[in-house]
Design a protein around this motif. Sequence first.
Motif, PDB file in Angstrom:
ATOM      1  N   THR A  55       0.829  -1.205   0.000  1.00 35.76           N
ATOM      2  CA  THR A  55       0.000   0.000   0.000  1.00 35.76           C
ATOM      3  C   THR A  55       0.863   1.254   0.000  1.00 35.76           C
ATOM      4  N   ARG A 112       1.992  -7.546  -2.240  1.00 31.39           N
ATOM      5  CA  ARG A 112       0.764  -7.731  -3.028  1.00 31.39           C
ATOM      6  C   ARG A 112      -0.195  -6.581  -2.766  1.00 31.39           C
ATOM      7  N   GLY A 114      -3.517  -4.500  -2.754  1.00 28.23           N
ATOM      8  CA  GLY A 114      -4.918  -4.902  -2.782  1.00 28.23           C
ATOM      9  C   GLY A 114      -5.708  -4.068  -3.773  1.00 28.23           C
ATOM     10  N   TRP A 115      -6.826  -4.599  -4.184  1.00 25.71           N
ATOM     11  CA  TRP A 115      -7.648  -3.905  -5.170  1.00 25.71           C
ATOM     12  C   TRP A 115      -8.287  -2.638  -4.612  1.00 25.71           C
ATOM     13  N   SER A 116      -8.322  -2.490  -3.303  1.00 27.71           N
ATOM     14  CA  SER A 116      -8.856  -1.252  -2.723  1.00 27.71           C
ATOM     15  C   SER A 116      -7.761  -0.198  -2.520  1.00 27.71           C
ATOM     16  N   ASP A 117      -6.509  -0.567  -2.739  1.00 26.39           N
ATOM     17  CA  ASP A 117      -5.401   0.368  -2.502  1.00 26.39           C
ATOM     18  C   ASP A 117      -5.499   1.672  -3.305  1.00 26.39           C
ATOM     19  N   PRO A 118      -5.882   1.649  -4.588  1.00 28.92           N
ATOM     20  CA  PRO A 118      -5.954   2.931  -5.306  1.00 28.92           C
ATOM     21  C   PRO A 118      -6.882   3.954  -4.646  1.00 28.92           C
ATOM     22  N   TYR A 174      -5.009   1.521 -10.590  1.00 28.49           N
ATOM     23  CA  TYR A 174      -5.374   0.166 -11.024  1.00 28.49           C
ATOM     24  C   TYR A 174      -4.431  -0.345 -12.115  1.00 28.49           C
ATOM     25  N   ILE A 177      -1.426  -1.657 -10.295  1.00 25.81           N
ATOM     26  CA  ILE A 177      -1.680  -2.979  -9.709  1.00 25.81           C
ATOM     27  C   ILE A 177      -1.632  -4.041 -10.797  1.00 25.81           C
ATOM     28  N   GLY A 178      -2.256  -3.774 -11.940  1.00 26.86           N
ATOM     29  CA  GLY A 178      -2.214  -4.724 -13.046  1.00 26.86           C
ATOM     30  C   GLY A 178      -0.796  -4.985 -13.512  1.00 26.86           C
ATOM     31  N   ARG A 181       0.991  -7.136 -10.949  1.00 27.54           N
ATOM     32  CA  ARG A 181       0.542  -8.540 -10.999  1.00 27.54           C
ATOM     33  C   ARG A 181       1.104  -9.254 -12.224  1.00 27.54           C
TER      34      ARG A 181
END
Length: 189
Positions: A55, A112, A114-118, A174, A177-178, A181
């Motif tokens: 994060t 890693r 998380g998808w809520s990080d943005p 996002y 994050i992509g 990953r």
Amino acid sequence: MRAMWRILLVAAAVGGLVCATIALQNPWVTFTVQSNIVLTLYYLWRLLGRETSATVKGAVTLYLVITGTVAFLALPLPDLGGGARHWGNLLLHCVTPVMAIVDWVAFDRSLRPGWSDPLKWLAFPLAYAVLVLVAAPALPRRMARRYLHDDVLVWTDYALAALAFVALFVAAGYALIGLHRLATRPLAN
């Protein structure tokens, strides 16, 4: 390799900050300078062997991505004439953003995000937007840009610009994050 990369990253940021201090009046109120200060503090922390989370690292990287993207889209290319302003712009708008993205992809692969990080990463830019809003009349024209007309804040312009930046920050978050990953995905045999 990672330590040397981060030393170079901190050196580029500090060099750019010194140049900005020499070349600009009150550079500390710019998002570029603030994001590079955050980057410097973060990577000094890491160079001291301190751990972090995805994060926090993602937030730092995102702020530099936005700095570089806005500079690429809105600022003229740095001239080749040299001088503190040229080197500050080059280091803070081009070099440190690219180096931060490389660090995001190449190192700390076990982190890693998380998808809520943005959405969490919006905290600093929203605080910065409030700073600009509160301090706008006292800021240099280059700082307040088009949101001030004869020292009067045009609320609709400011609100639309703020919404556009929120969307840009979230989309870029996002995308980071992509990218992370993809970089950490095991290769197929």
